[in-house]
Design a protein around this motif. Structure first.
Motif, PDB file in Angstrom:
ATOM      1  N   ALA A  29      30.754  30.584   4.633  1.00 47.25           N
ATOM      2  CA  ALA A  29      29.981  30.493   5.873  1.00 47.25           C
ATOM      3  C   ALA A  29      28.643  31.221   5.757  1.00 47.25           C
ATOM      4  CB  ALA A  29      30.795  31.064   7.028  1.00 47.25           C
ATOM      5  N   GLY A  30      28.338  31.720   4.550  1.00 49.91           N
ATOM      6  CA  GLY A  30      27.026  32.292   4.303  1.00 49.91           C
ATOM      7  C   GLY A  30      26.896  33.797   4.441  1.00 49.91           C
ATOM      8  N   ALA A  31      27.992  34.507   4.588  1.00 55.08           N
ATOM      9  CA  ALA A  31      27.919  35.964   4.736  1.00 55.08           C
ATOM     10  C   ALA A  31      27.777  36.645   3.381  1.00 55.08           C
ATOM     11  CB  ALA A  31      29.164  36.493   5.440  1.00 55.08           C
ATOM     12  N   GLU A  32      27.188  37.824   3.407  1.00 54.02           N
ATOM     13  CA  GLU A  32      27.191  38.719   2.250  1.00 54.02           C
ATOM     14  C   GLU A  32      28.446  39.570   2.396  1.00 54.02           C
ATOM     15  OE1 GLU A  32      24.787  42.687   0.804  1.00 54.02           O
ATOM     16  OE2 GLU A  32      23.712  41.230   2.025  1.00 54.02           O
ATOM     17  N   VAL A  33      29.333  39.529   1.397  1.00 53.78           N
ATOM     18  CA  VAL A  33      30.661  40.135   1.538  1.00 53.78           C
ATOM     19  C   VAL A  33      30.912  41.178   0.456  1.00 53.78           C
ATOM     20  CG1 VAL A  33      33.130  39.672   1.724  1.00 53.78           C
ATOM     21  CG2 VAL A  33      31.500  37.915   2.423  1.00 53.78           C
ATOM     22  N   GLU A  34      31.468  42.308   0.865  1.00 49.96           N
ATOM     23  CA  GLU A  34      31.957  43.317  -0.075  1.00 49.96           C
ATOM     24  C   GLU A  34      33.465  43.454   0.135  1.00 49.96           C
ATOM     25  OE1 GLU A  34      29.858  47.123  -0.372  1.00 49.96           O
ATOM     26  OE2 GLU A  34      28.180  46.169   0.656  1.00 49.96           O
ATOM     27  N   LYS A  35      34.226  43.252  -0.930  1.00 48.09           N
ATOM     28  CA  LYS A  35      35.678  43.451  -0.904  1.00 48.09           C
ATOM     29  C   LYS A  35      35.963  44.837  -1.474  1.00 48.09           C
ATOM     30  CE  LYS A  35      39.778  41.899  -3.287  1.00 48.09           C
ATOM     31  NZ  LYS A  35      40.234  41.073  -4.399  1.00 48.09           N
ATOM     32  N   ILE A  36      36.633  45.679  -0.677  1.00 51.33           N
ATOM     33  CA  ILE A  36      36.806  47.084  -1.044  1.00 51.33           C
ATOM     34  C   ILE A  36      38.257  47.510  -0.815  1.00 51.33           C
ATOM     35  CG2 ILE A  36      36.006  49.451  -0.609  1.00 51.33           C
ATOM     36  CD1 ILE A  36      33.556  48.026   0.893  1.00 51.33           C
ATOM     37  N   ALA A  37      38.918  47.988  -1.874  1.00 52.43           N
ATOM     38  CA  ALA A  37      40.235  48.606  -1.685  1.00 52.43           C
ATOM     39  C   ALA A  37      40.023  49.871  -0.867  1.00 52.43           C
ATOM     40  CB  ALA A  37      40.866  48.932  -3.034  1.00 52.43           C
ATOM     41  N   VAL A  38      40.915  50.142   0.088  1.00 52.71           N
ATOM     42  CA  VAL A  38      40.703  51.254   1.013  1.00 52.71           C
ATOM     43  C   VAL A  38      40.514  52.586   0.280  1.00 52.71           C
ATOM     44  CG1 VAL A  38      43.120  51.825   1.501  1.00 52.71           C
ATOM     45  CG2 VAL A  38      41.381  52.202   3.254  1.00 52.71           C
ATOM     46  N   ALA A  39      41.173  52.765  -0.852  1.00 48.84           N
ATOM     47  CA  ALA A  39      41.029  54.010  -1.617  1.00 48.84           C
ATOM     48  C   ALA A  39      39.609  54.178  -2.152  1.00 48.84           C
ATOM     49  CB  ALA A  39      42.033  54.047  -2.769  1.00 48.84           C
ATOM     50  N   ASP A  40      38.866  53.054  -2.274  1.00 42.01           N
ATOM     51  CA  ASP A  40      37.506  53.081  -2.808  1.00 42.01           C
ATOM     52  C   ASP A  40      36.436  53.082  -1.715  1.00 42.01           C
ATOM     53  OD1 ASP A  40      38.571  52.994  -5.382  1.00 42.01           O
ATOM     54  OD2 ASP A  40      38.576  50.809  -5.402  1.00 42.01           O
ATOM     55  N   TRP A  41      36.840  53.092  -0.442  1.00 46.29           N
ATOM     56  CA  TRP A  41      35.882  53.057   0.671  1.00 46.29           C
ATOM     57  C   TRP A  41      35.053  54.336   0.684  1.00 46.29           C
ATOM     58  CZ3 TRP A  41      33.680  50.140   4.360  1.00 46.29           C
ATOM     59  CH2 TRP A  41      33.084  50.765   5.450  1.00 46.29           C
ATOM     60  N   SER A  42      33.758  54.178   0.649  1.00 47.80           N
ATOM     61  CA  SER A  42      32.865  55.322   0.810  1.00 47.80           C
ATOM     62  C   SER A  42      31.714  54.910   1.710  1.00 47.80           C
ATOM     63  CB  SER A  42      32.340  55.796  -0.548  1.00 47.80           C
ATOM     64  OG  SER A  42      31.592  54.755  -1.165  1.00 47.80           O
ATOM     65  N   GLY A  43      31.894  53.791   2.389  1.00 48.49           N
ATOM     66  CA  GLY A  43      30.826  53.207   3.186  1.00 48.49           C
ATOM     67  C   GLY A  43      30.714  53.790   4.579  1.00 48.49           C
ATOM     68  N   ASN A  44      29.845  53.148   5.336  1.00 49.17           N
ATOM     69  CA  ASN A  44      29.588  53.525   6.708  1.00 49.17           C
ATOM     70  C   ASN A  44      29.726  52.252   7.541  1.00 49.17           C
ATOM     71  OD1 ASN A  44      28.410  54.182   9.184  1.00 49.17           O
ATOM     72  ND2 ASN A  44      26.948  55.573   8.243  1.00 49.17           N
ATOM     73  N   VAL A  45      30.565  52.286   8.558  1.00 48.39           N
ATOM     74  CA  VAL A  45      30.796  51.117   9.399  1.00 48.39           C
ATOM     75  C   VAL A  45      29.469  50.555   9.927  1.00 48.39           C
ATOM     76  CG1 VAL A  45      31.831  50.365  11.589  1.00 48.39           C
ATOM     77  CG2 VAL A  45      33.144  51.785  10.015  1.00 48.39           C
ATOM     78  N   ALA A  46      28.521  51.428  10.222  1.00 50.84           N
ATOM     79  CA  ALA A  46      27.235  51.000  10.780  1.00 50.84           C
ATOM     80  C   ALA A  46      26.441  50.101   9.830  1.00 50.84           C
ATOM     81  CB  ALA A  46      26.401  52.221  11.163  1.00 50.84           C
ATOM     82  N   ASP A  47      26.774  50.130   8.537  1.00 50.19           N
ATOM     83  CA  ASP A  47      26.056  49.314   7.554  1.00 50.19           C
ATOM     84  C   ASP A  47      26.492  47.852   7.555  1.00 50.19           C
ATOM     85  OD1 ASP A  47      24.711  51.606   6.773  1.00 50.19           O
ATOM     86  OD2 ASP A  47      26.027  51.979   5.051  1.00 50.19           O
ATOM     87  N   TYR A  48      27.513  47.512   8.341  1.00 51.19           N
ATOM     88  CA  TYR A  48      28.081  46.160   8.326  1.00 51.19           C
ATOM     89  C   TYR A  48      28.007  45.530   9.706  1.00 51.19           C
ATOM     90  CZ  TYR A  48      29.825  47.772   3.867  1.00 51.19           C
ATOM     91  OH  TYR A  48      29.904  48.270   2.587  1.00 51.19           O
ATOM     92  N   ASP A  49      27.827  44.212   9.719  1.00 53.02           N
ATOM     93  CA  ASP A  49      27.837  43.459  10.973  1.00 53.02           C
ATOM     94  C   ASP A  49      29.259  43.225  11.460  1.00 53.02           C
ATOM     95  OD1 ASP A  49      24.950  42.953  11.087  1.00 53.02           O
ATOM     96  OD2 ASP A  49      25.324  41.766   9.284  1.00 53.02           O
ATOM     97  N   ALA A  50      30.193  43.159  10.512  1.00 49.48           N
ATOM     98  CA  ALA A  50      31.583  42.880  10.855  1.00 49.48           C
ATOM     99  C   ALA A  50      32.498  43.491   9.798  1.00 49.48           C
ATOM    100  CB  ALA A  50      31.815  41.372  10.938  1.00 49.48           C
ATOM    101  N   LEU A  51      33.757  43.697  10.190  1.00 49.92           N
ATOM    102  CA  LEU A  51      34.766  44.250   9.284  1.00 49.92           C
ATOM    103  C   LEU A  51      36.015  43.391   9.346  1.00 49.92           C
ATOM    104  CD1 LEU A  51      34.665  48.014  10.348  1.00 49.92           C
ATOM    105  CD2 LEU A  51      33.682  47.061   8.276  1.00 49.92           C
TER     106      LEU A  51
END
Length: 138
Positions: A29-51
């Motif tokens: 559908a045209g999204a930019e997607v990052e697949k992340i195992a929860v143990a590897d999460w170091s992101g910030n929810v604010a950086d994403y449009d959706a989860l």
């Protein structure tokens, strides 16, 4: 282009298979997607449009407690206004954990787009639902 994080925990591979289908649907559908195992999460929810969040039912129909539950507790304050999709597999029970999880996310003012559950290994219908979930989040 929307940016989507697919964050998951998988013990047997069933929930990861579902995560792959969510990724496929979102990318289609045209999204930019990052697949992340929860143990590897170091992101910030604010950086994403959706989860898209994936976790199987554990114990007495609850989220996996060592990695996924602490992660979810950490991001709960950041979900307000976010498009969120929830998915996971289960082996026993009735899927109550998903309804409880959805209520928690909605209580955080998340926009829960959909939930998908599969009994054990996801069948073709569950995988199609996961792809549709990814597309809806894109």
């Amino acid at each position: 282009m929307s940016k989507l994080a697919v964050v998951f925990w998988s013990g047997t591979g069933n929930t990861e298979t579902m995560a792959d289908a969510v990724v496929e649907g979102a990318e289609g559908a045209g999204a930019e997607v990052e697949k992340i195992a929860v143990a590897d999460w170091s992101g910030n929810v604010a950086d994403y449009d959706a989860l898209a969040l994936g976790c199987p039912a554990m114990g007495d129909e609850q989220l996996e407690e060592d990695e996924f539950e602490p992660f979810f507790e950490d991001i709960e304050g950041d979900l307000s206004g976010k498009k969120v999709g929830l998915f996971g597999s289960y082996d026993w029970g009735t899927g109550d954990w998903m309804e409880t999880w959805k209520e928690r996310a909605e209580g955080d003012d998340a926009d829960v787009v959909d939930t998908v559950i599969a009994n054990l290994e996801p069948d073709d219908d569950a995988l199609a639902s996961c792809k549709a979930l990814g597309a809806a989040l894109a």
